[in-house]
Motif scaffolding. Sequence first.
Motif, PDB file in Angstrom:
ATOM      1  N   THR A   1       0.804  -1.220   0.000  1.00 12.44           N
ATOM      2  CA  THR A   1       0.000   0.000   0.000  1.00 12.44           C
ATOM      3  C   THR A   1       0.841   1.276   0.000  1.00 12.44           C
ATOM      4  O   THR A   1       0.312   2.357   0.001  1.00 12.44           O
ATOM      5  CB  THR A   1      -0.933   0.039   1.216  1.00 12.44           C
ATOM      6  OG1 THR A   1      -0.114  -0.029   2.376  1.00 12.44           O
ATOM      7  CG2 THR A   1      -1.925  -1.089   1.198  1.00 12.44           C
TER       8      THR A   1
ATOM      9  N   LYS B   1       4.895   6.687   9.593  1.00 12.94           N
ATOM     10  CA  LYS B   1       5.017   8.026   9.026  1.00 12.94           C
ATOM     11  C   LYS B   1       4.756   9.084  10.083  1.00 12.94           C
ATOM     12  O   LYS B   1       5.183  10.226   9.957  1.00 12.94           O
ATOM     13  CB  LYS B   1       4.036   8.206   7.875  1.00 12.94           C
ATOM     14  CG  LYS B   1       4.325   7.309   6.692  1.00 12.94           C
ATOM     15  CD  LYS B   1       3.509   7.765   5.491  1.00 12.94           C
ATOM     16  CE  LYS B   1       3.440   6.668   4.445  1.00 12.94           C
ATOM     17  NZ  LYS B   1       2.417   5.642   4.812  1.00 12.94           N
TER      18      LYS B   1
ATOM     19  N   PHE C   1      -2.191   9.842  16.284  1.00 12.90           N
ATOM     20  CA  PHE C   1      -3.116  10.984  16.226  1.00 12.90           C
ATOM     21  C   PHE C   1      -2.314  12.280  16.147  1.00 12.90           C
ATOM     22  O   PHE C   1      -2.053  12.916  17.167  1.00 12.90           O
ATOM     23  CB  PHE C   1      -4.016  11.002  17.457  1.00 12.90           C
ATOM     24  CG  PHE C   1      -4.572   9.652  17.811  1.00 12.90           C
ATOM     25  CD1 PHE C   1      -5.428   8.991  16.937  1.00 12.90           C
ATOM     26  CD2 PHE C   1      -4.240   9.039  19.007  1.00 12.90           C
ATOM     27  CE1 PHE C   1      -5.934   7.745  17.263  1.00 12.90           C
ATOM     28  CE2 PHE C   1      -4.748   7.800  19.332  1.00 12.90           C
ATOM     29  CZ  PHE C   1      -5.596   7.142  18.459  1.00 12.90           C
TER      30      PHE C   1
ATOM     31  N   ALA D   1      -1.381   3.980  21.347  1.00 10.18           N
ATOM     32  CA  ALA D   1      -2.016   3.593  20.080  1.00 10.18           C
ATOM     33  C   ALA D   1      -0.967   3.447  18.980  1.00 10.18           C
ATOM     34  O   ALA D   1      -1.038   2.538  18.153  1.00 10.18           O
ATOM     35  CB  ALA D   1      -3.061   4.630  19.681  1.00 10.18           C
TER      36      ALA D   1
ATOM     37  N   LYS E   1      -0.439  -0.004  16.916  1.00 11.16           N
ATOM     38  CA  LYS E   1      -1.073  -0.093  15.605  1.00 11.16           C
ATOM     39  C   LYS E   1      -0.224   0.387  14.435  1.00 11.16           C
ATOM     40  O   LYS E   1      -0.626   0.230  13.296  1.00 11.16           O
ATOM     41  CB  LYS E   1      -2.387   0.712  15.632  1.00 11.16           C
ATOM     42  CG  LYS E   1      -3.390   0.188  16.647  1.00 11.16           C
ATOM     43  CD  LYS E   1      -3.832  -1.224  16.310  1.00 11.16           C
ATOM     44  CE  LYS E   1      -4.685  -1.816  17.420  1.00 11.16           C
ATOM     45  NZ  LYS E   1      -4.854  -3.265  17.279  1.00 11.16           N
TER      46      LYS E   1
ATOM     47  N   HIS F   1      -4.075   7.321  -1.901  1.00  9.48           N
ATOM     48  CA  HIS F   1      -4.111   5.953  -1.383  1.00  9.48           C
ATOM     49  C   HIS F   1      -5.368   5.655  -0.575  1.00  9.48           C
ATOM     50  O   HIS F   1      -5.355   5.449   0.620  1.00  9.48           O
ATOM     51  CB  HIS F   1      -2.843   5.609  -0.602  1.00  9.48           C
ATOM     52  CG  HIS F   1      -2.826   6.095   0.811  1.00  9.48           C
ATOM     53  ND1 HIS F   1      -2.948   7.400   1.156  1.00  9.48           N
ATOM     54  CD2 HIS F   1      -2.710   5.414   1.976  1.00  9.48           C
ATOM     55  CE1 HIS F   1      -2.883   7.533   2.457  1.00  9.48           C
ATOM     56  NE2 HIS F   1      -2.744   6.346   2.984  1.00  9.48           N
TER      57      HIS F   1
ATOM     58  N   GLN G   1      -6.356   8.840   6.906  1.00 12.30           N
ATOM     59  CA  GLN G   1      -5.251   9.767   7.107  1.00 12.30           C
ATOM     60  C   GLN G   1      -3.969   9.204   6.498  1.00 12.30           C
ATOM     61  O   GLN G   1      -3.806   7.990   6.387  1.00 12.30           O
ATOM     62  CB  GLN G   1      -5.078  10.033   8.598  1.00 12.30           C
ATOM     63  CG  GLN G   1      -6.191  10.906   9.145  1.00 12.30           C
ATOM     64  CD  GLN G   1      -6.061  11.100  10.640  1.00 12.30           C
ATOM     65  OE1 GLN G   1      -6.160  10.143  11.389  1.00 12.30           O
ATOM     66  NE2 GLN G   1      -5.834  12.323  11.038  1.00 12.30           N
ATOM     67  N   HIS G   2      -3.053  10.123   6.149  1.00 12.58           N
ATOM     68  CA  HIS G   2      -1.925   9.721   5.321  1.00 12.58           C
ATOM     69  C   HIS G   2      -0.993   8.728   6.004  1.00 12.58           C
ATOM     70  O   HIS G   2      -0.325   7.955   5.352  1.00 12.58           O
ATOM     71  CB  HIS G   2      -1.116  10.949   4.909  1.00 12.58           C
ATOM     72  CG  HIS G   2      -0.162  11.408   5.959  1.00 12.58           C
ATOM     73  ND1 HIS G   2      -0.592  12.030   7.100  1.00 12.58           N
ATOM     74  CD2 HIS G   2       1.175  11.302   6.060  1.00 12.58           C
ATOM     75  CE1 HIS G   2       0.462  12.303   7.856  1.00 12.58           C
ATOM     76  NE2 HIS G   2       1.542  11.881   7.248  1.00 12.58           N
ATOM     77  N   HIS G   3      -0.955   8.747   7.339  1.00 11.37           N
ATOM     78  CA  HIS G   3       0.029   7.891   7.987  1.00 11.37           C
ATOM     79  C   HIS G   3      -0.504   6.488   8.270  1.00 11.37           C
ATOM     80  O   HIS G   3       0.184   5.681   8.869  1.00 11.37           O
ATOM     81  CB  HIS G   3       0.549   8.548   9.264  1.00 11.37           C
ATOM     82  CG  HIS G   3      -0.524   8.899  10.241  1.00 11.37           C
ATOM     83  ND1 HIS G   3      -1.383   9.940  10.045  1.00 11.37           N
ATOM     84  CD2 HIS G   3      -0.875   8.336  11.402  1.00 11.37           C
ATOM     85  CE1 HIS G   3      -2.222  10.018  11.057  1.00 11.37           C
ATOM     86  NE2 HIS G   3      -1.940   9.057  11.895  1.00 11.37           N
ATOM     87  N   PHE G   4      -1.737   6.232   7.894  1.00  9.34           N
ATOM     88  CA  PHE G   4      -2.248   4.868   8.018  1.00  9.34           C
ATOM     89  C   PHE G   4      -2.230   4.186   6.670  1.00  9.34           C
ATOM     90  O   PHE G   4      -2.474   4.822   5.641  1.00  9.34           O
ATOM     91  CB  PHE G   4      -3.683   4.880   8.558  1.00  9.34           C
ATOM     92  CG  PHE G   4      -3.777   5.333   9.977  1.00  9.34           C
ATOM     93  CD1 PHE G   4      -3.312   4.526  11.007  1.00  9.34           C
ATOM     94  CD2 PHE G   4      -4.314   6.564  10.300  1.00  9.34           C
ATOM     95  CE1 PHE G   4      -3.382   4.939  12.319  1.00  9.34           C
ATOM     96  CE2 PHE G   4      -4.395   6.987  11.608  1.00  9.34           C
ATOM     97  CZ  PHE G   4      -3.927   6.172  12.624  1.00  9.34           C
ATOM     98  N   ASP G   5      -1.969   2.905   6.707  1.00  9.76           N
ATOM     99  CA  ASP G   5      -1.944   2.163   5.450  1.00  9.76           C
ATOM    100  C   ASP G   5      -3.324   1.681   5.064  1.00  9.76           C
ATOM    101  O   ASP G   5      -3.693   1.661   3.907  1.00  9.76           O
ATOM    102  CB  ASP G   5      -0.997   0.960   5.556  1.00  9.76           C
ATOM    103  CG  ASP G   5       0.443   1.420   5.608  1.00  9.76           C
ATOM    104  OD1 ASP G   5       0.734   2.445   4.963  1.00  9.76           O
ATOM    105  OD2 ASP G   5       1.254   0.782   6.288  1.00  9.76           O
ATOM    106  N   MET G   6      -4.091   1.240   6.094  1.00  5.06           N
ATOM    107  CA  MET G   6      -5.378   0.628   5.788  1.00  5.06           C
ATOM    108  C   MET G   6      -6.449   1.186   6.710  1.00  5.06           C
ATOM    109  O   MET G   6      -6.169   1.569   7.841  1.00  5.06           O
ATOM    110  CB  MET G   6      -5.282  -0.881   5.992  1.00  5.06           C
ATOM    111  CG  MET G   6      -4.555  -1.593   4.875  1.00  5.06           C
ATOM    112  SD  MET G   6      -4.295  -3.311   5.279  1.00  5.06           S
ATOM    113  CE  MET G   6      -3.157  -3.225   6.615  1.00  5.06           C
TER     114      MET G   6
ATOM    115  N   GLN H   1      -6.648  -0.282  10.171  1.00  4.93           N
ATOM    116  CA  GLN H   1      -5.575   0.164  11.066  1.00  4.93           C
ATOM    117  C   GLN H   1      -5.975   1.479  11.742  1.00  4.93           C
ATOM    118  O   GLN H   1      -5.819   1.659  12.950  1.00  4.93           O
ATOM    119  CB  GLN H   1      -4.298   0.354  10.242  1.00  4.93           C
ATOM    120  CG  GLN H   1      -3.065   0.563  11.071  1.00  4.93           C
ATOM    121  CD  GLN H   1      -1.869   0.926  10.194  1.00  4.93           C
ATOM    122  OE1 GLN H   1      -2.018   1.322   9.042  1.00  4.93           O
ATOM    123  NE2 GLN H   1      -0.696   0.789  10.757  1.00  4.93           N
TER     124      GLN H   1
ATOM    125  N   GLU I   1      -8.756   0.781  14.315  1.00  7.09           N
ATOM    126  CA  GLU I   1      -8.276   0.127  15.540  1.00  7.09           C
ATOM    127  C   GLU I   1      -7.454   1.082  16.397  1.00  7.09           C
ATOM    128  O   GLU I   1      -7.555   1.080  17.620  1.00  7.09           O
ATOM    129  CB  GLU I   1      -7.446  -1.112  15.181  1.00  7.09           C
ATOM    130  CG  GLU I   1      -8.315  -2.269  14.769  1.00  7.09           C
ATOM    131  CD  GLU I   1      -7.494  -3.489  14.379  1.00  7.09           C
ATOM    132  OE1 GLU I   1      -6.242  -3.383  14.381  1.00  7.09           O
ATOM    133  OE2 GLU I   1      -8.094  -4.526  14.084  1.00  7.09           O
ATOM    134  N   ALA I   2      -6.636   1.906  15.740  1.00  7.84           N
ATOM    135  CA  ALA I   2      -5.841   2.870  16.495  1.00  7.84           C
ATOM    136  C   ALA I   2      -6.753   3.837  17.230  1.00  7.84           C
ATOM    137  O   ALA I   2      -6.560   4.127  18.416  1.00  7.84           O
ATOM    138  CB  ALA I   2      -4.902   3.628  15.557  1.00  7.84           C
TER     139      ALA I   2
END
Lengths: 568, 233, 345
Positions: free
Chosen positions: A11, A116, A120, A188, A192, B20, B26-31, B34, B37-38
């Motif tokens: 991804t 990245k 939050f 978190a 995660k 994506h 948000q940009h820092h999550f891949d899916m 995720q 859950e966060a």
Amino acid sequence: MTAQAGATHPTSHDHAHDDADYLRATRGFRSWAMTLDHKRIGIMYLVAVLTAFLAGGIFALIVRTELLWPGRTIVDPDTYNKAFTLHGAIMVFLFIIPSIPAALGNFFLPLMLGAKDVAFPRLNLASFYIYVFGAIFALFSIVTSAVDTGWTFYTPYSTQTGTAVIAMTLGAFILGFSSILTGVNFIATVHKLRAPGLHWKRLPLFVWSIYATSVIQVLATPVLAITLLLLIMERALTLGIFDPRLGGDPVLFQHFFWFYSHPAVYIMILPGMAVVSELIATFSRRKIFGYMFVAMSSVALALLAFLVWAHHMFVAGMSEYAVMVFSGLTFLVAIPSAVKVFNWVATLYKGSVSFESPMLYGLAFIVLFTVGGLTGLPLATIVTDVHLHDTYYVVAHFHYVMVGGTVFGFIGGLHYWWPKMTGKLYNERLAQIAFALVFTGFNVTFFTQFLLGSHGMPRRYYDYLDQYQPLHGFSSFGSYILGVGFVIMLWMFVQSLMRGAKSPPNPWGSAAFEWQTSSPPIAHNFHETPIVTRGPYDYHLATEEELYTGFPEDRVERVTAKTEKEEG
Amino acid sequence: MATPTTESAAAHDEHAHGSHGPKWLQHHFDMPVQQFEAAKLGMWAFLAQEILFFSGLFVAYAVIRQQYPEAFAAGSHQLDKIMGGINTIVLLFSSLTAALSVRSAQLGKKNEVNLYLGITILCAFGFLIIKYFEYSTKIEHGLLPGQYWHPHMEHGHALFPAHTHVFFGVYFMLTGLHGLHVAIGIGILAWIMWRNNRGEFSKDYWTPVDLAALYWHLVDLIWIYLFPLLYLI
Amino acid sequence: MDEQEYITHPTTQLPPQLSTFAPEVDWVYDFIFWISVVFFVGIVAATLYFMWAYRRRPGVKSEPTGHHNALELFWTFAPLILLVLMFHWGFQAYMVQANAPDDAYNVRVRARQWAWEFEHPNGITEDNELHVPAGQPVRLIMSSSDVLHSFYVPDYRIKRDAVPGMFTSLWFEAIERTDVTPEGDLSQPDARRVWYRNQVFCTEYCGAGGSWGDNAGHATMYAQILVQRPEDFQEFITNPPPPMCGDHPCTPPEWGEQLFSQKGCTACHAREEGAPQLAGPNLHGLFGRQERLQDGTTVTIDDAYVRHSILEPRAQVVEGFNPVMPNIRFSEQQLDALVTYLQTL
């Protein structure tokens, strides 16, 4: 991070177009003030906590100067009481607690996880502004009439004194929420946002410790918040919960206060241990001995932290049985602390140890923390604590843990990650001179205080009996050496910012993940989501390229020349 | 700000949307999972914090009640069980509607979400209005903490055990702090409703509704403890 | 305990041992200290050796870290044995301190900002001084009238907080010293004869009184324990000697002056013209002065006002000052002496 060629995450998307590092990615005040980048927020925290450290340090020098001789030296008793209160309150709430987690943790936790950002980012920025807001309240308190209660705010003195207690406690209350939200964010994030392949057993020990810290921050800080709120209400509305004149119980306040403030000790020391684990591994080029034991000892400390608060109150009027239970539990804290020390020392064994300035702080941490830990034993033992409680022995003990531990860890980490954060090298020789002064000054100041305390000199005294003068004088003398050391260090860092040489990506030749990206990192940390194939300390698995060494440049040249000569 | 090389992290959010996945990712999550859950984990950690925040007051309650049991009995006797009981029912009902709003959001029924959130907010206002009447009675009768304590009752003078004012100190702290949480809850629920009207939520993305409802359940849960501890002793 | 040897001079680390508890406390302290020394030296020596032996050398690589669970478990659990010993001895010695013998001599201690008041069972009170008999257990029952204080005697290794709203207690037994002999004719009891003195500190922070004076608040909340031979103490307690000023019995103004500082008045009241402002009014030229009170009325300071203000300090407060003066107990004679002294200012 071993971002293996061709092994991009499904991804991940192309970031080739934004190669600028996070410092240069955007410009202008707004791009900093409204940033969601964890690295910039970390830098803003760093500036803030260093400012607080400077302020707290000035108050410390006022205190030590007043104590050069008995009687009045430079200030009157009221001013002195305010000076030591502000020294404590500023150092604890504005400096030590946020120092490593909020400043270095913010910067490096996501980097170490291959993420990245934190989970939050907006909450992260909000935490910073809540910190600033709390600091403004504290500052407001200082410029009005300050506080003279000691940083512990014990009732009923704190409900009766005429000083600006409400502003200061409100400030601490707000700072607490900054700390809680940072903790929530980190928990978190660690759960995660780990990169693919980065399972729990591969986490850097820094992450383990910061994680344990976050758990304490989330579970203990709210109790301080409610305690301070009750204190504020007690002063404002006369609640009668803590004030004995209204039927309240002043000892209850102490229970409440220490239920937070003892775990807070671990909020302070665990991050110090976090940094030291990284330093020892990097500069020994070896995986930390007993990795899982070190990781689990952080978690054990976090849990034990909640069970020992009343050892601050052995003489406060508790029942003998409560005293017995808390003494027994307190001894358990020694176990995980000792486990860490033994494992750090064992890591050096068969390592390849070098002694750059960060490592000097790391090794000093081991020695000073050992002193701090061992001198905790007579304070856990009831009968000796009765003699030593509230004397300079306690002052010396917690300074060995807080300064010799946390501050040395923080300063060591600052040296270690400085090239990563700023992209600049610093003058290693000046750094070592500063280290020598800080180390000497610290020991002169505080080792002396063990002797003062065991001879019965009580703490928070403006005046003292003549018999204590030589030791007090010696201790103050040490504090000036310490001060000079920090000034040189400040000069050294400023110099590096102004005209430091450009740092290579991995100046120490570390196998840890955060060094595998550029220095300073790009705005999104990694060009592509990394895939982790080894642990952060697996030097035998790291390639020569990853361990590239370039700092300080002359040393590299020297080593290279020597190697060539031997081989030739 | 506009050119890719100088975009801020904030601006990057928008950039990431296009590249994506869905807009709300948000940009820092891949899916998406995720991110969900966060968010959920973060909320639970925050709720743990809330419980410990209140726990301090519960401990104070326990310690002082043990010191002055008669004062607590007498103080509790002055509270209006009927009003407290109604408030308990109001809050329990609002918790139900909050839960229903989450379900509607999961099913993508935007209007139902609005309806249930609206009822929840109305209940919250109802709770605060009843609380207002309770408070004004206490203030009128001088049942106040510390130096403001000056009880005077309509039917003759009431004799209170010593330190009954401490009970009211605890009462006002607990209910006041809880009331503050209700008021904050109204703000949060209204904000979620506003976002719902903007069409931000869908079958795939309803995390904020879920989190707001979790918060509201906590507010309810705390009251469930407060009611018997304060009114029914 | 008679066989016990006492070290009656300060050592490198600890004050003299002048109570029956002290040797046992010091023994536990020394035990922990030497264990700590062994651990510290071991850890530092190992660190230094490894630093030297495994310093970075060209071409020499670090060896990968192995697993040594047995070693880990050993150093996790072996120290527990030492810790259990420390805990056990520490607790055992503490239980002795926690339970006063039934025949202990009871003294009431009242702490306030910033003075200690002691009351003997027969009603005799002392300020910042406590006469006790050597070789007999003395139990202190403590309370505080304002904030937290803590009663600490380093030479006895005892400490306990005085908490407002509750009673706390501790006990001690001052030793019969062999290295110091009381002076004078020992066959005759002498109420004034003191065998030796021990310093009392307040160790719970309790504020300050403003500017630097004789009494700087918390830091100078000192008292002294005056240890006497039992027969001398008996004489002291049955026939308390009149207060002495230098080598003669005090005149009323002299006694008043002594009381003024003993009772801690100096913390809040300056007596010199033009002295810096403290928490309470300057008492220079007090009598005959016109003062505006907080309720707006004006009074001329006279005997009646001063007396009333001492006995009920918060009733008639001069404008511009907070009603913070504590109730301090005086006998009629003490009050007369104090007022006589204040007239001389």
